[in-house]
Design a protein around this motif. Sequence first.
Motif, PDB file in Angstrom:
ATOM      1  N   ALA A  20       0.827  -1.278  -0.079  1.00 31.77           N
ATOM      2  CA  ALA A  20      -0.113  -0.120  -0.009  1.00 31.77           C
ATOM      3  C   ALA A  20       0.796   1.284  -0.158  1.00 31.77           C
ATOM      4  CB  ALA A  20      -0.945   0.112   1.207  1.00 31.77           C
ATOM      5  N   ASP A  21       1.995   1.265   0.692  1.00 34.82           N
ATOM      6  CA  ASP A  21       2.718   2.472   0.736  1.00 34.82           C
ATOM      7  C   ASP A  21       3.387   2.811  -0.613  1.00 34.82           C
ATOM      8  OD1 ASP A  21       2.520   2.205   3.323  1.00 34.82           O
ATOM      9  OD2 ASP A  21       4.219   0.940   3.959  1.00 34.82           O
ATOM     10  N   LYS A  22       3.638   1.976  -1.503  1.00 35.48           N
ATOM     11  CA  LYS A  22       3.973   2.100  -2.923  1.00 35.48           C
ATOM     12  C   LYS A  22       2.913   2.492  -3.980  1.00 35.48           C
ATOM     13  CE  LYS A  22       7.340  -1.598  -1.680  1.00 35.48           C
ATOM     14  NZ  LYS A  22       7.795  -3.024  -2.430  1.00 35.48           N
ATOM     15  N   LEU A  23       1.815   2.641  -3.500  1.00 36.33           N
ATOM     16  CA  LEU A  23       0.748   3.023  -4.335  1.00 36.33           C
ATOM     17  C   LEU A  23       0.171   4.478  -4.250  1.00 36.33           C
ATOM     18  CD1 LEU A  23      -1.588  -0.110  -4.022  1.00 36.33           C
ATOM     19  CD2 LEU A  23       0.043  -0.089  -5.850  1.00 36.33           C
ATOM     20  N   PRO A  24      -0.130   5.017  -5.466  1.00 36.02           N
ATOM     21  CA  PRO A  24      -0.612   6.531  -5.445  1.00 36.02           C
ATOM     22  C   PRO A  24      -1.977   6.504  -4.561  1.00 36.02           C
ATOM     23  CG  PRO A  24      -0.223   5.808  -7.686  1.00 36.02           C
ATOM     24  CD  PRO A  24      -0.362   4.531  -6.820  1.00 36.02           C
ATOM     25  N   PRO A  25      -2.186   7.638  -3.845  1.00 35.23           N
ATOM     26  CA  PRO A  25      -3.159   7.946  -2.882  1.00 35.23           C
ATOM     27  C   PRO A  25      -4.596   7.728  -3.800  1.00 35.23           C
ATOM     28  CG  PRO A  25      -1.617   9.769  -3.034  1.00 35.23           C
ATOM     29  CD  PRO A  25      -1.351   8.834  -3.953  1.00 35.23           C
ATOM     30  N   GLY A  26      -5.630   6.818  -3.149  1.00 36.37           N
ATOM     31  CA  GLY A  26      -6.840   6.410  -3.711  1.00 36.37           C
ATOM     32  C   GLY A  26      -6.681   5.239  -4.682  1.00 36.37           C
ATOM     33  N   SER A  27      -5.633   4.590  -5.088  1.00 32.99           N
ATOM     34  CA  SER A  27      -5.488   3.635  -6.034  1.00 32.99           C
ATOM     35  C   SER A  27      -5.964   2.384  -5.344  1.00 32.99           C
ATOM     36  CB  SER A  27      -4.129   3.551  -6.516  1.00 32.99           C
ATOM     37  OG  SER A  27      -3.413   3.291  -5.454  1.00 32.99           O
ATOM     38  N   ILE A  28      -5.776   2.175  -3.967  1.00 29.60           N
ATOM     39  CA  ILE A  28      -6.522   0.953  -3.580  1.00 29.60           C
ATOM     40  C   ILE A  28      -7.985   0.898  -3.485  1.00 29.60           C
ATOM     41  CG2 ILE A  28      -6.614  -0.430  -1.294  1.00 29.60           C
ATOM     42  CD1 ILE A  28      -3.610   0.488  -0.486  1.00 29.60           C
ATOM     43  N   GLU A  29      -8.707   2.103  -2.951  1.00 29.78           N
ATOM     44  CA  GLU A  29     -10.044   1.905  -3.104  1.00 29.78           C
ATOM     45  C   GLU A  29     -10.476   1.824  -4.527  1.00 29.78           C
ATOM     46  OE1 GLU A  29      -8.004   4.183  -1.717  1.00 29.78           O
ATOM     47  OE2 GLU A  29      -8.722   4.109   0.381  1.00 29.78           O
ATOM     48  N   THR A  30     -10.073   2.467  -5.517  1.00 26.70           N
ATOM     49  CA  THR A  30     -10.253   2.179  -7.002  1.00 26.70           C
ATOM     50  C   THR A  30     -10.175   0.842  -7.407  1.00 26.70           C
ATOM     51  OG1 THR A  30      -9.928   4.493  -7.338  1.00 26.70           O
ATOM     52  CG2 THR A  30      -9.974   3.021  -9.280  1.00 26.70           C
ATOM     53  N   GLY A  31      -9.126   0.305  -6.860  1.00 18.44           N
ATOM     54  CA  GLY A  31      -8.652  -1.321  -7.335  1.00 18.44           C
ATOM     55  C   GLY A  31      -9.409  -2.070  -6.770  1.00 18.44           C
ATOM     56  N   LEU A  32      -9.785  -2.081  -5.434  1.00 16.39           N
ATOM     57  CA  LEU A  32     -10.688  -2.998  -4.855  1.00 16.39           C
ATOM     58  C   LEU A  32     -12.181  -2.855  -5.370  1.00 16.39           C
ATOM     59  CD1 LEU A  32      -9.869  -2.452  -1.083  1.00 16.39           C
ATOM     60  CD2 LEU A  32      -9.097  -4.677  -2.715  1.00 16.39           C
ATOM     61  N   GLU A  33     -12.540  -1.607  -5.992  1.00 23.01           N
ATOM     62  CA  GLU A  33     -13.929  -1.468  -6.664  1.00 23.01           C
ATOM     63  C   GLU A  33     -13.818  -2.384  -7.733  1.00 23.01           C
ATOM     64  OE1 GLU A  33     -17.590  -1.155  -6.313  1.00 23.01           O
ATOM     65  OE2 GLU A  33     -16.314   0.021  -4.626  1.00 23.01           O
ATOM     66  N   GLN A  34     -12.513  -2.159  -8.659  1.00 23.85           N
ATOM     67  CA  GLN A  34     -12.461  -2.835  -9.976  1.00 23.85           C
ATOM     68  C   GLN A  34     -12.500  -4.330  -9.724  1.00 23.85           C
ATOM     69  OE1 GLN A  34      -9.087  -1.481 -11.519  1.00 23.85           O
ATOM     70  NE2 GLN A  34      -9.649   0.528 -12.339  1.00 23.85           N
ATOM     71  N   ALA A  35     -11.907  -4.975  -8.703  1.00 18.48           N
ATOM     72  CA  ALA A  35     -11.713  -6.273  -8.314  1.00 18.48           C
ATOM     73  C   ALA A  35     -13.346  -6.658  -7.956  1.00 18.48           C
ATOM     74  CB  ALA A  35     -10.895  -6.599  -7.363  1.00 18.48           C
ATOM     75  N   ALA A  36     -13.891  -6.147  -7.128  1.00 18.10           N
ATOM     76  CA  ALA A  36     -15.157  -6.570  -6.831  1.00 18.10           C
ATOM     77  C   ALA A  36     -16.141  -6.477  -8.031  1.00 18.10           C
ATOM     78  CB  ALA A  36     -15.893  -5.594  -6.012  1.00 18.10           C
ATOM     79  N   SER A  37     -15.930  -5.427  -9.013  1.00 21.40           N
ATOM     80  CA  SER A  37     -16.719  -5.566 -10.281  1.00 21.40           C
ATOM     81  C   SER A  37     -16.345  -6.793 -11.157  1.00 21.40           C
ATOM     82  CB  SER A  37     -16.327  -4.181 -11.055  1.00 21.40           C
ATOM     83  OG  SER A  37     -17.130  -4.037 -12.316  1.00 21.40           O
TER      84      SER A  37
END
Length: 512
Positions: free
Chosen positions: A452-469
């Motif tokens: 998580a420390d290596k990812l841009p801000p907000g990318s985790i939330e966006t990525g998890l939403e993409q995975a859920a989709s």
Amino acid sequence: MTLPPDNSSGGDPTTDKLDARVFRIAGVVVLGAIMSILDITVVTVAIPTFQVEFDTSYAIAAWSMTGYTLALATVIPLTGWAADRFGTKRLYIMALTFFVLGSLLCSTAWSIEALIAFRVLQGLGGGMLMPLGMTIMTHAAGPQRVGRVMAVLGVPMLLGPIAGPILGGWLIDSFSWHWIFLINLPIGVLALVFAVLVLPSDRPEPSQSFDFVGMLLASPGLALFLFGVSSIPEQGTALSGRVLIPAAIGLVLVALFVLHALRTEHPLIDLHLFRDRALTFSVLTLVLFAVAFFGAGLLLPSYLQQVRGESALAAGLLIAPQGLGAMITMPIAGRLVDKIGPGRIVMTGVGLLTLGMVGFTQLGADTPYPILMACLLVQGFGMGCTMMPTMTAAIQTLTHAQVARGTTLMNIVNQTAGSIGTATMSVVLTNLLKNEPLAGPAIASNVDPTVADKLPPGSIETGLEQAASAFGNTYIVAVVLIALTFVPAFFLPRGKPKNPELAVDAPAALAH
């Protein structure tokens, strides 16, 4: 020759009421079924542990699952002939012995290769337990009560996928991986003792010649086909040589077996049973159901662990409403099948399954758990009205002599369709996740917080939403398949079974 009724075995299958003898036999069969089915799902959560323990890759460790499945596919075709030749009681005791011995050896494995070999031995016993159990219970109950006893046998088939991850996670966390196999020893010994004491001695039919050609075509054909299909998730595509070559050879062998079986009087797998209209539509219903349901079965545990960050134990607990729903409707469905036939019951079940699965197509990264559990409960209601009533429809019109081969055929269909469904959903999900660039890193952050420390801000939330989709879109495939099940289910029998031969022959055969 038709034998007169004989109640010396302690019950009368021609009556509507389930007696103590049938319940005792059911208890023995359920013990064996619980072991064989739980063992498939318990090992699933142990694969990461095997990786660490034996210093191997996930792909090789997963062979502890694949080897067991291939052994099942190899031995199931032999079960019908062996039951006719040696008798169901003797064969059931032998299968239990192989399974318990395999469990003991698995707990002593010193390498991943040894574990895989011992899992194959386990599968040789486990593969016979379910079709033999169905045969024993069908003979004990007779056609007028087969719906209810099949509902009893369906309980471990439902609890396995739910209780397995919970039990496996607890045993590994609290003790060690060895205990996921050692737990089978006391259950297995108990099942063996009760099998000897409770199961009525049966009289094997005059031995038919063994179909060696059929064995050389069917068993390796099924095993090679399932090996190819099982390799799809690991390879990431169905076009890989490791998938196509064994699957193609397997299909050719199976096709040759079909030609052979149609020209042989006593084939290893009796394809002449398809002359029975009820069995034919039951097989078509079961194929579509198993591909959709068992394929979708891997999606929610993965979603809960990868997207929501839950442990294997927590994921297993969250899925429990599905089993509870099925346990509520299964005995009701079993009683109704005996009274009004399976047709309307299965149609109702398919409708409930479709409704429950539609809810999962809307998965998001923060979908409330009460909504997920409500969908699971509805799905469980549908499952309880679908799987075992479909199998009941297949065997309740067969004669006493046909039951062993009929249950063997249905178990082959169930095993093969389930493997195809699992591979199909895995590939669809994998490809959808690959198309979402942030999904992979976001999922990885749930396992390793340093990601998580290596990812841009907000990318985790966006990525998890993409995975859920991606998970939700994969469920669309399952919904389409389960909806197609309405077509063959519409043609299932709608009325009480009419098969006096089974009702008359069953007590006589059990008395010997």
